[in-house]
Design an enzyme around this catalytic site. Structure first.
Site, PDB file in Angstrom:
ATOM      1  N   GLY A  98      92.677 -28.694  54.261  1.00 58.66           N
ATOM      2  CA  GLY A  98      92.739 -28.555  52.804  1.00 58.66           C
ATOM      3  C   GLY A  98      92.128 -27.253  52.328  1.00 58.66           C
ATOM      4  N   ALA A  99      92.482 -26.153  52.993  1.00 59.42           N
ATOM      5  CA  ALA A  99      91.846 -24.858  52.665  1.00 59.42           C
ATOM      6  C   ALA A  99      92.691 -24.014  51.728  1.00 59.42           C
ATOM      7  CB  ALA A  99      91.550 -24.092  53.950  1.00 59.42           C
ATOM      8  N   SER A 100      93.775 -24.573  51.199  1.00 65.77           N
ATOM      9  CA  SER A 100      94.613 -23.774  50.303  1.00 65.77           C
ATOM     10  C   SER A 100      94.013 -23.632  48.916  1.00 65.77           C
ATOM     11  CB  SER A 100      96.006 -24.408  50.191  1.00 65.77           C
ATOM     12  OG  SER A 100      95.893 -25.798  49.947  1.00 65.77           O
ATOM     13  N   GLY A 150      91.889 -12.519  62.475  1.00 64.68           N
ATOM     14  CA  GLY A 150      92.158 -13.588  63.438  1.00 64.68           C
ATOM     15  C   GLY A 150      92.368 -14.946  62.806  1.00 64.68           C
ATOM     16  N   SER A 196      82.082 -38.033  49.055  1.00 66.72           N
ATOM     17  CA  SER A 196      82.023 -38.024  47.590  1.00 66.72           C
ATOM     18  C   SER A 196      80.906 -38.938  47.095  1.00 66.72           C
ATOM     19  CB  SER A 196      83.353 -38.528  47.026  1.00 66.72           C
ATOM     20  OG  SER A 196      83.253 -38.720  45.635  1.00 66.72           O
ATOM     21  N   TYR A 209      89.981 -44.600  46.858  1.00 69.44           N
ATOM     22  CA  TYR A 209      89.275 -43.335  47.086  1.00 69.44           C
ATOM     23  C   TYR A 209      87.802 -43.610  47.400  1.00 69.44           C
ATOM     24  CZ  TYR A 209      87.368 -38.657  46.165  1.00 69.44           C
ATOM     25  OH  TYR A 209      86.704 -37.448  46.275  1.00 69.44           O
ATOM     26  N   ALA A 221      86.489 -46.330  48.531  1.00 65.77           N
ATOM     27  CA  ALA A 221      86.395 -47.017  49.830  1.00 65.77           C
ATOM     28  C   ALA A 221      86.604 -46.037  50.980  1.00 65.77           C
ATOM     29  CB  ALA A 221      87.427 -48.142  49.890  1.00 65.77           C
ATOM     30  N   LYS A 223      85.885 -42.909  51.067  1.00 64.68           N
ATOM     31  CA  LYS A 223      84.727 -42.019  51.236  1.00 64.68           C
ATOM     32  C   LYS A 223      83.515 -42.789  51.776  1.00 64.68           C
ATOM     33  CE  LYS A 223      86.737 -38.223  49.791  1.00 64.68           C
ATOM     34  NZ  LYS A 223      86.982 -37.099  50.699  1.00 64.68           N
TER      35      LYS A 223
HETATM   36  N1  LIG Z   1      86.757 -31.939  43.047  1.00 71.37           N
HETATM   37  C1  LIG Z   1      85.856 -32.896  42.949  1.00 71.37           C
HETATM   38  O1  LIG Z   1      85.349 -33.218  41.839  1.00 71.37           O
HETATM   39  C2  LIG Z   1      85.371 -33.609  44.188  1.00 71.37           C
HETATM   40  C3  LIG Z   1      84.278 -34.473  44.065  1.00 71.37           C
HETATM   41  C4  LIG Z   1      83.798 -35.150  45.187  1.00 71.37           C
HETATM   42  C5  LIG Z   1      84.414 -34.950  46.411  1.00 71.37           C
HETATM   43  N2  LIG Z   1      85.487 -34.108  46.493  1.00 71.37           N
HETATM   44  C6  LIG Z   1      86.107 -33.967  47.821  1.00 71.37           C
HETATM   45  O2  LIG Z   1      86.167 -32.588  48.180  1.00 71.37           O
HETATM   46  C7  LIG Z   1      87.316 -32.366  49.007  1.00 71.37           C
HETATM   47  C8  LIG Z   1      88.136 -31.219  48.446  1.00 71.37           C
HETATM   48  O3  LIG Z   1      88.486 -31.543  47.105  1.00 71.37           O
HETATM   49  P1  LIG Z   1      89.093 -30.460  46.098  1.00 71.37           P
HETATM   50  O4  LIG Z   1      88.623 -30.850  44.754  1.00 71.37           O
HETATM   51  O5  LIG Z   1      88.876 -29.086  46.615  1.00 71.37           O
HETATM   52  O6  LIG Z   1      90.645 -30.851  46.220  1.00 71.37           O
HETATM   53  P2  LIG Z   1      91.957 -30.100  45.675  1.00 71.37           P
HETATM   54  O7  LIG Z   1      91.603 -28.913  44.866  1.00 71.37           O
HETATM   55  O8  LIG Z   1      92.806 -31.170  45.097  1.00 71.37           O
HETATM   56  O9  LIG Z   1      92.621 -29.582  47.057  1.00 71.37           O
HETATM   57  C9  LIG Z   1      93.035 -30.538  47.985  1.00 71.37           C
HETATM   58  C10 LIG Z   1      93.336 -29.870  49.308  1.00 71.37           C
HETATM   59  O10 LIG Z   1      93.716 -30.885  50.244  1.00 71.37           O
HETATM   60  C11 LIG Z   1      95.044 -30.667  50.673  1.00 71.37           C
HETATM   61  N3  LIG Z   1      95.740 -31.952  50.790  1.00 71.37           N
HETATM   62  C12 LIG Z   1      95.903 -32.904  49.841  1.00 71.37           C
HETATM   63  N4  LIG Z   1      96.628 -33.928  50.328  1.00 71.37           N
HETATM   64  C13 LIG Z   1      96.917 -33.627  51.611  1.00 71.37           C
HETATM   65  C14 LIG Z   1      97.649 -34.259  52.642  1.00 71.37           C
HETATM   66  N5  LIG Z   1      98.287 -35.432  52.455  1.00 71.37           N
HETATM   67  N6  LIG Z   1      97.742 -33.650  53.839  1.00 71.37           N
HETATM   68  C15 LIG Z   1      97.136 -32.482  54.034  1.00 71.37           C
HETATM   69  N7  LIG Z   1      96.433 -31.802  53.119  1.00 71.37           N
HETATM   70  C16 LIG Z   1      96.336 -32.376  51.914  1.00 71.37           C
HETATM   71  C17 LIG Z   1      95.686 -29.771  49.624  1.00 71.37           C
HETATM   72  O11 LIG Z   1      96.768 -29.019  50.191  1.00 71.37           O
HETATM   73  P3  LIG Z   1      97.956 -28.418  49.226  1.00 71.37           P
HETATM   74  O12 LIG Z   1      97.321 -27.316  48.405  1.00 71.37           O
HETATM   75  O13 LIG Z   1      98.996 -27.918  50.169  1.00 71.37           O
HETATM   76  O14 LIG Z   1      98.411 -29.561  48.368  1.00 71.37           O
HETATM   77  C18 LIG Z   1      94.491 -28.893  49.239  1.00 71.37           C
HETATM   78  O15 LIG Z   1      94.304 -27.875  50.196  1.00 71.37           O
HETATM   79  C19 LIG Z   1      88.048 -33.704  49.077  1.00 71.37           C
HETATM   80  O16 LIG Z   1      87.665 -34.390  50.241  1.00 71.37           O
HETATM   81  C20 LIG Z   1      87.553 -34.441  47.856  1.00 71.37           C
HETATM   82  O17 LIG Z   1      87.639 -35.841  47.995  1.00 71.37           O
HETATM   83  C21 LIG Z   1      85.983 -33.434  45.423  1.00 71.37           C
END
Ligand SMILES: NC(=O)c1ccc[n+]([C@@H]2O[C@H](COP(=O)([O-])OP(=O)(O)OC[C@H]3O[C@@H](n4cnc5c(N)ncnc54)[C@H](OP(=O)(O)O)[C@@H]3O)[C@@H](O)[C@H]2O)c1
Length: 251
Positions: free
Chosen positions: A3-5, A45, A143, A156, A158, A160
């Site tokens: 999920g590094a995009s 790389g 989370s 979600y 559950a 985490k």
């Molecule tokens: N943001 C918050 O408030 C928050 C709070 C607590 C925990 N977190 C946790 O932090 C982590 C990152 O969250 P974020 O907010 O950065 O998320 P985000 O901005 O929604 O980005 C999600 C990333 O995961 C990838 N992804 C989603 N579904 C996927 C799938 N089925 N297969 C492969 N890749 C998938 C996406 O790829 P694409 O770009 O290709 O879709 C994107 O790179 C997650 O584990 C989330 O639960 C976030």
């Protein structure tokens, strides 16, 4: 780095690359955003890998592709996840079941499968290169919802909570082999996943929970992830690290 995009994943990738890491940038479909991450990384790389981790065979395919390109992985960051709304009492059974299956597949089963493949490879690398060479670390992005509950997205929360439990179990199982496992538990972070919640009707209420007067930035979560990946002492293995700005204090 799954999920590094975008969001936290991109920030962690940038932070690790600044410290000299070569990063395997994984994404699901957002190739343009993944290329932006690649362009933002210091060093050389790095490479891009696409995989929909909701598919059961995807984790092994992704792992094999990364190993074919990189040869070895020292740090696995399980970050990719989904947050699909499915509030009880206003979600029909079919949608409820689909949300649970998609969420558990992406947020729990994929990290579990990648963790096993990483642990096996890290142990083999350590054994072939000498006992003090090993630097295997697994970082799971969890989370605050694991502890506080997610009334609109129970699967979600559950997923985490189970990810935390898995991290602790793996920390115990792998510590004797020199592999350390960490779980990071952010509260709200300013990314795409949180936008609707932070800008919608409930936004002011969310901010009111935060003594800092703001939610976390992806760079703050990345700083903690980079510490766990490169600097944290072995004795921290098994830790679940709260990153919620004192918005939710658990005992
Ligand atoms: N943001 C918050 O408030 C928050 C709070 C607590 C925990 N977190 C946790 O932090 C982590 C990152 O969250 P974020 O907010 O950065 O998320 P985000 O901005 O929604 O980005 C999600 C990333 O995961 C990838 N992804 C989603 N579904 C996927 C799938 N089925 N297969 C492969 N890749 C998938 C996406 O790829 P694409 O770009 O290709 O879709 C994107 O790179 C997650 O584990 C989330 O639960 C976030």
């Amino acid at each position: 780095m799954t999920g590094a995009s975008r969001g936290i994943g991109r920030a962690v990738a940038c932070s690790l690359a600044r410290r000299g890491a070569r990063v395997a940038i994984h994404y699901r479909v957002n190739a343009g955003a993944a290329r932006e991450t690649l362009a933002a990384l210091s060093g050389t790389g790095h490479a891009l890998f696409a995989a929909d981790l909701a598919e059961s065979a995807a984790a092994a395919r992704l792992w094999n592709a990364v190993i074919a390109e990189f040869g070895r992985i020292d740090v696995l960051v399980n970050n990719a996840a989904i947050y699909d709304m499915h509030p009880p009492l206003s979600t029909d059974y079919r949608a409820w079941q689909a949300a649970w299956e998609r969420t558990i597949a992406t947020n729990l089963l994929a990290p579990a499968n990648l963790s096993l493949l990483a642990a096996e490879a890290m142990v083999a690398d350590t054994e072939s290169r000498g006992a003090d060479w090993g630097r295997g670390r697994i970082i799971n992005i969890s989370s605050r919802g694991a502890f506080r509950g997610e009334p609109d997205a129970p699967a979600y929360g559950a997923s985490k909570a189970a990810l935390n439990s898995m991290s602790q179990s793996l920390a115990k199982a792998l510590a004797p082999r020199g592999i350390y496992v960490f779980s990071l538990a952010p509260g709200w972070v300013s990314t795409d996943m949180a936008t609707a919640h932070l800008t919608g009707d409930g936004g002011a209420e969310v901010l009111a929970q935060h003594p800092l007067g703001r939610v976390a930035t992806p760079e703050e979560i990345a700083a903690a992830a980079t510490f766990c990946a490169l600097d944290a002492p072995a004795v921290m293995t098994g830790g679940i690290i709260d990153l919620n700005g004192a918005s939710y204090l658990r005992s």
